[in-house]
Design a protein around this motif. Structure first.
Motif, short mmCIF file in Angstrom:
data_model
loop_
_atom_site.label_atom_id
_atom_site.label_comp_id
_atom_site.label_asym_id
_atom_site.label_seq_id
_atom_site.Cartn_x
_atom_site.Cartn_y
_atom_site.Cartn_z
N LEU A 181 63.28 52.20 23.70
CA LEU A 181 62.90 51.38 22.55
C LEU A 181 61.56 50.68 22.78
O LEU A 181 60.65 50.78 21.95
CB LEU A 181 63.99 50.35 22.27
N ARG A 238 58.42 52.93 22.79
CA ARG A 238 58.10 53.73 21.61
C ARG A 238 56.83 53.18 20.98
O ARG A 238 56.78 52.00 20.62
CB ARG A 238 59.26 53.67 20.61
N PHE A 279 57.06 51.07 17.77
CA PHE A 279 57.76 49.80 17.96
C PHE A 279 56.87 48.81 18.70
O PHE A 279 56.78 47.65 18.31
CB PHE A 279 59.05 50.03 18.76
N ARG A 307 63.69 42.49 13.63
CA ARG A 307 63.42 43.92 13.86
C ARG A 307 64.09 44.37 15.16
O ARG A 307 64.73 45.43 15.20
CB ARG A 307 61.90 44.14 13.94
N VAL A 308 63.94 43.58 16.21
CA VAL A 308 64.57 43.94 17.49
C VAL A 308 66.08 43.97 17.34
O VAL A 308 66.75 44.89 17.82
CB VAL A 308 64.15 42.95 18.61
N GLU A 318 67.17 47.14 15.59
CA GLU A 318 67.08 48.31 16.48
C GLU A 318 68.25 48.31 17.47
O GLU A 318 68.85 49.36 17.75
CB GLU A 318 65.76 48.29 17.24
N ARG A 343 71.49 49.45 15.85
CA ARG A 343 71.58 50.87 15.53
C ARG A 343 71.73 51.75 16.76
O ARG A 343 72.37 52.80 16.70
CB ARG A 343 70.32 51.30 14.76
N THR A 344 71.14 51.35 17.86
CA THR A 344 71.04 52.29 18.98
C THR A 344 71.58 51.82 20.32
O THR A 344 71.81 52.64 21.21
CB THR A 344 69.56 52.69 19.20
#
Length: 257
Positions: free
Chosen positions: A194, A197, A200, A217-218, A221, A224-225
């Motif tokens: 992450l 990327r 990002f 935003r963090v 992320e 989701r992952t």
């Protein structure tokens, strides 16, 4: 002058360094590295230089071992970060210790399903570690990331602070051992993926985005992952990751190699 291989062949383990290989190869042929190299220097075949990685010395041991031209040539650093020398998979070495540099490999030997940390362990009961290693090799290696880069160290720190105790206990029960770095490896790889990327990283470093928006935003992320847990836990994880990246930036450390 081109040398012929010594009479008794010695197989080179992937990533094995010259010191480890030369000592094994000399011993299998009933002699020592010093005896071989002193004789070759006296004959004018080996350079007088005592530098351990002198090109002439590397080539000499390639010829003495009948090895390919890329033997002993792993990168010593990538993106300014040293590639650490470490113990290689014991199964790959037929149960014998091998030492070398393998920047394209994380902390798992996929062939033998072994953890390659301070203690080498069978991880057949932890398939998520095998999946993490495949992700490391398919994504992080191409970004110039190896196990000793700041991105991996920062990701491990974040994973340690954010992972749920229940997850650790469940993995420990399956593994039968409490090797902490091993247990958090899947999250470490995902966090490293992450934060390295490019899209990002560019977004998170943009001062036009307010701190709260960056944290959201963090957190998104992560949800989701990485950590599929409650909102409060994700927010704590996001806060920890953001603080870690900010600290690296203050210290002038580039985590994207």
């Amino acid at each position: 002058m081109i040398l012929g291989p010594l009479p008794v062949p010695t197989r080179l383990t992937h990533g094995e360094g010259i010191e480890n290989y030369a000592a094994r190869h000399a011993q299998r042929n009933g002699t020592s590295v010093d005896q071989i190299e002193n004789a070759l220097r006296e004959a004018g075949i080996l350079p007088k230089s005592r530098a351990r990685r002198h090109p002439g010395r590397l080539q000499t041991w390639r010829e003495l071992g009948g090895l390919h031209d890329r033997a002993f040539d792993p990168l010593l650093s990538i993106g300014g970060h040293p590639v650490i020398e470490r113990e290689l998979c014991l199964r790959c070495g037929n149960g014998n210790l091998r030492v070398g540099r393998t920047p394209s490999i994380g902390w798992v030997c996929l062939r033998h399903r072994r953890w390659l940390g301070r203690v080498q362990l069978d991880i057949r009961q932890l398939p998520e570690l095998l999946a993490a290693e495949r992700l490391f090799r398919s994504t992080l290696v191409s970004r110039g990331i190896h196990v000793s880069t700041p991105a991996m160290l920062a990701a491990s720190e974040c994973a340690s602070a954010c992972i749920a105790l229940a997850t650790l206990e469940e993995r420990r029960a399956r593994a039968g051992r409490h090797e902490y770095e091993m247990l958090i490896y899947p999250e470490t790889v995902k966090i490293a993926r992450l934060i390295t990327r490019p899209s990002f990283k560019d977004w998170i470093q943009n001062p036009a985005h307010p701190a709260e928006q960056r944290r959201d935003r963090v957190a998104g992320e992560i949800a989701r992952t990485i950590f599929r847990t409650g909102e409060s836990h994700r927010r704590r994880a996001a806060h920890r990751i953001e603080n870690t990246l900010r600290r690296l930036a203050r210290r002038g450390i580039e985590w994207l190699a």
